[in-house]
Motif scaffolding. Structure first.
Motif, PDB file in Angstrom:
ATOM      1  N   CYS A   1       0.836  -1.198   0.000  1.00 52.61           N
ATOM      2  CA  CYS A   1       0.000   0.000   0.000  1.00 52.61           C
ATOM      3  C   CYS A   1       0.871   1.248   0.000  1.00 52.61           C
ATOM      4  O   CYS A   1       1.977   1.240   0.545  1.00 52.61           O
TER       5      CYS A   1
ATOM      6  N   CYS B   1      -0.115   3.963   1.442  1.00 52.86           N
ATOM      7  CA  CYS B   1      -0.608   4.737   2.579  1.00 52.86           C
ATOM      8  C   CYS B   1      -0.153   4.016   3.865  1.00 52.86           C
ATOM      9  O   CYS B   1       0.323   2.878   3.796  1.00 52.86           O
ATOM     10  N   ASN B   2      -0.303   4.660   5.007  1.00 54.84           N
ATOM     11  CA  ASN B   2       0.184   4.049   6.260  1.00 54.84           C
ATOM     12  C   ASN B   2      -0.806   4.238   7.409  1.00 54.84           C
ATOM     13  O   ASN B   2      -0.434   4.766   8.458  1.00 54.84           O
ATOM     14  N   CYS B   3      -2.032   3.810   7.212  1.00 54.82           N
ATOM     15  CA  CYS B   3      -3.055   4.040   8.247  1.00 54.82           C
ATOM     16  C   CYS B   3      -2.649   3.390   9.573  1.00 54.82           C
ATOM     17  O   CYS B   3      -2.224   2.226   9.584  1.00 54.82           O
TER      18      CYS B   3
ATOM     19  N   TYR C   1      -4.371   2.161  11.831  1.00 54.36           N
ATOM     20  CA  TYR C   1      -5.197   1.022  12.253  1.00 54.36           C
ATOM     21  C   TYR C   1      -5.046  -0.183  11.327  1.00 54.36           C
ATOM     22  O   TYR C   1      -5.697  -1.205  11.516  1.00 54.36           O
ATOM     23  N   CYS C   2      -4.187  -0.071  10.304  1.00 56.48           N
ATOM     24  CA  CYS C   2      -4.099  -1.138   9.302  1.00 56.48           C
ATOM     25  C   CYS C   2      -3.350  -2.360   9.846  1.00 56.48           C
ATOM     26  O   CYS C   2      -2.377  -2.223  10.584  1.00 56.48           O
TER      27      CYS C   2
ATOM     28  N   THR D   1      -1.357  -4.012   8.297  1.00 57.56           N
ATOM     29  CA  THR D   1       0.011  -4.001   7.758  1.00 57.56           C
ATOM     30  C   THR D   1       0.976  -3.208   8.648  1.00 57.56           C
ATOM     31  O   THR D   1       2.185  -3.284   8.463  1.00 57.56           O
TER      32      THR D   1
ATOM     33  N   LYS E   1       5.291  -3.154   8.256  1.00 60.73           N
ATOM     34  CA  LYS E   1       5.046  -2.482   6.973  1.00 60.73           C
ATOM     35  C   LYS E   1       6.023  -2.965   5.898  1.00 60.73           C
ATOM     36  O   LYS E   1       5.648  -3.188   4.745  1.00 60.73           O
TER      37      LYS E   1
ATOM     38  N   GLY F   1      -7.471  -4.904   0.285  1.00 65.72           N
ATOM     39  CA  GLY F   1      -6.067  -5.364   0.375  1.00 65.72           C
ATOM     40  C   GLY F   1      -5.390  -4.719   1.548  1.00 65.72           C
ATOM     41  O   GLY F   1      -5.972  -4.614   2.608  1.00 65.72           O
ATOM     42  N   GLY F   2      -4.297  -4.057   1.300  1.00 60.72           N
ATOM     43  CA  GLY F   2      -3.630  -3.492   0.198  1.00 60.72           C
ATOM     44  C   GLY F   2      -4.366  -2.412  -0.623  1.00 60.72           C
ATOM     45  O   GLY F   2      -5.533  -2.176  -0.470  1.00 60.72           O
TER      46      GLY F   2
ATOM     47  N   ASP G   1      -7.362   3.915  -1.497  1.00 63.36           N
ATOM     48  CA  ASP G   1      -7.060   5.074  -0.643  1.00 63.36           C
ATOM     49  C   ASP G   1      -7.144   6.387  -1.415  1.00 63.36           C
ATOM     50  O   ASP G   1      -7.029   7.469  -0.842  1.00 63.36           O
TER      51      ASP G   1
HETATM   52  S1  SF4 Z   1      -4.351  -1.055   3.020  1.00 60.15           S
HETATM   53 FE1  SF4 Z   1      -6.009   0.374   3.474  1.00 60.15          FE
HETATM   54  S2  SF4 Z   1      -5.997   0.527   5.723  1.00 60.15           S
HETATM   55 FE2  SF4 Z   1      -4.017  -0.350   5.088  1.00 60.15          FE
HETATM   56  S3  SF4 Z   1      -2.614   1.378   4.919  1.00 60.15           S
HETATM   57 FE3  SF4 Z   1      -3.499   1.013   2.910  1.00 60.15          FE
HETATM   58  S4  SF4 Z   1      -5.283   2.366   2.794  1.00 60.15           S
HETATM   59 FE4  SF4 Z   1      -4.718   2.201   4.920  1.00 60.15          FE
END
Ligand code: SF4
Ligand code: SF4
Length: 324
Positions: A98, A100-102, A104-105, A107, A111, A145-146, A174
């Protein structure tokens, strides 16, 4: 024949990074995650074998025997089911990388591992499903996903599904990378795009997402929204202690409308929900009620509740009914 089952047990398939499962639903007491093929790396599937194993489950369901892993799942319902062999609910979730780095994810645990985890190609499997007549045109195909838009095969895959004219393609993105295939699918009215923004302000967005992409995401969403036929939802994942501010929630709905988007989705952070399900603080209900009841005031046309939010609603209705 009328019996208790669910859309996934009957005609669903879920592709994960190393397994094929029936569904991806997991926050109910049974825990879900019914594996059909282990150590899966994108091999073409023996559909006769898969449907044979599905018929064993179906025969049990007809006798009232529900898999333990489905216990108390809100997807279960009693109705007449079509027991032909076909797939019409697909989750494509075999990728974990991904942009992005949420916070709550899942991943976030590692990471580096999830961003470098080698992903198999799903395109040949989907082509095979189409060629063998396994994939119904009435299918809903969901990407989760992802981040799907950064998959090498994403544009080709979406175009293939659009050409096949499946009923609906649900894409969780995202919104950081703009996708011409998503735009095309929205114009055709074949795509539902769901983007978690979880905030209405740049400061909170960056606190949750750890990427400086707030303006870019809203600009992309506004561009997608110009394709009038498709359905776009901005989503708010409520993370208690982080974005549980009612003003942020109000401004999210306002900003959604101002961006030309008319639909929202709401959920509650998974880990928090699992830990607190039996002891939900009152203020969470207040925010939930506000979103679920007040969205029309913000000229939003629909609010979809995701898994945890649906469970919260059902739990409360059960508690309320048991008091009556
Ligand atoms: S997979 Fe979804 S929840 Fe996880 S970091 Fe990426 S956008 Fe955010
Ligand atoms: S009942 Fe729930 S856990 Fe079982 S297959 Fe259906 S959605 Fe998945």
């Amino acid at each position: 024949m009328k019996y208790i089952s669910c859309i996934h047990l009957e005609h669903g398939i879920t592709f994960f990074s190393n397994s094929v499962q029936i569904c991806c639903i997991s926050s109910h007491p049974g825990g879900g995650n019914i594996v059909q093929i282990n150590n899966y790396k994108g091999e073409l599937i023996n559909w006769d074998e898969l449907f044979k194993s599905r018929r064993v489950i179906r025969d049990n369901l007809k006798k009232g025997i529900i898999p333990d892993k489905c216990s108390e799942c809100y997807y279960l319902k009693e109705q007449d089911w079509n027991d032909d062999d076909y797939i019409d609910e697909v989750l494509i979730g075999h990728f974990t990388h991904c942009n992005c780095n949420c916070i709550y994810c899942y991943t976030e645990k590692d990471k580096n591992f999830f961003n470098n985890n080698k992903t198999y190609n799903i395109l040949p499997v989907i082509k095979d499903m189409i060629e063998k007549g396994v994939l119904s045109k009435k299918s809903t195909i969901t990407f989760g996903g992802g981040e799907p838009t950064i998959l090498n095969e994403f544009e080709e895959l979406v175009n293939l599904l659009l050409d096949y004219d499946v009923y609906n393609i649900r894409i969780h993105s995202d919104g950081i990378k703009y996708s011409p295939a998503i735009e095309k699918g929205l114009k055709l009215g074949k795509i539902t795009l769901i983007t978690s923004v979880d905030s209405s302000s740049k400061k909170l967005y960056e606190k949750i997402k750890h990427v400086p992409c707030f303006d870019k995401v809203w600009k992309n969403l506004a561009n997608y929204a110009k394709a009038k036929n498709g359905l776009i939802r901005t989503k708010y994942v409520l993370i208690p202690g982080i974005n549980d501010d009612i003003n942020e929630v109000k401004n999210w709905m306002k900003k959604t409308y101002e961006s030309g988007i008319r639909h929202i989705a709401f959920d509650i952070e998974d880990n928090w929900f699992k830990e607190n399900r039996n002891n939900i603080p009152q203020y969470i209900y207040v925010i939930f009620d506000f979103v679920y009841k007040s969205y029309p005031q913000y000229k939003i046309e629909s609010c979809e509740l995701y898994e945890r939010a649906s469970n919260l609603k059902i739990d409360r209705e059960i508690k309320h009914n048991s008091k009556c």
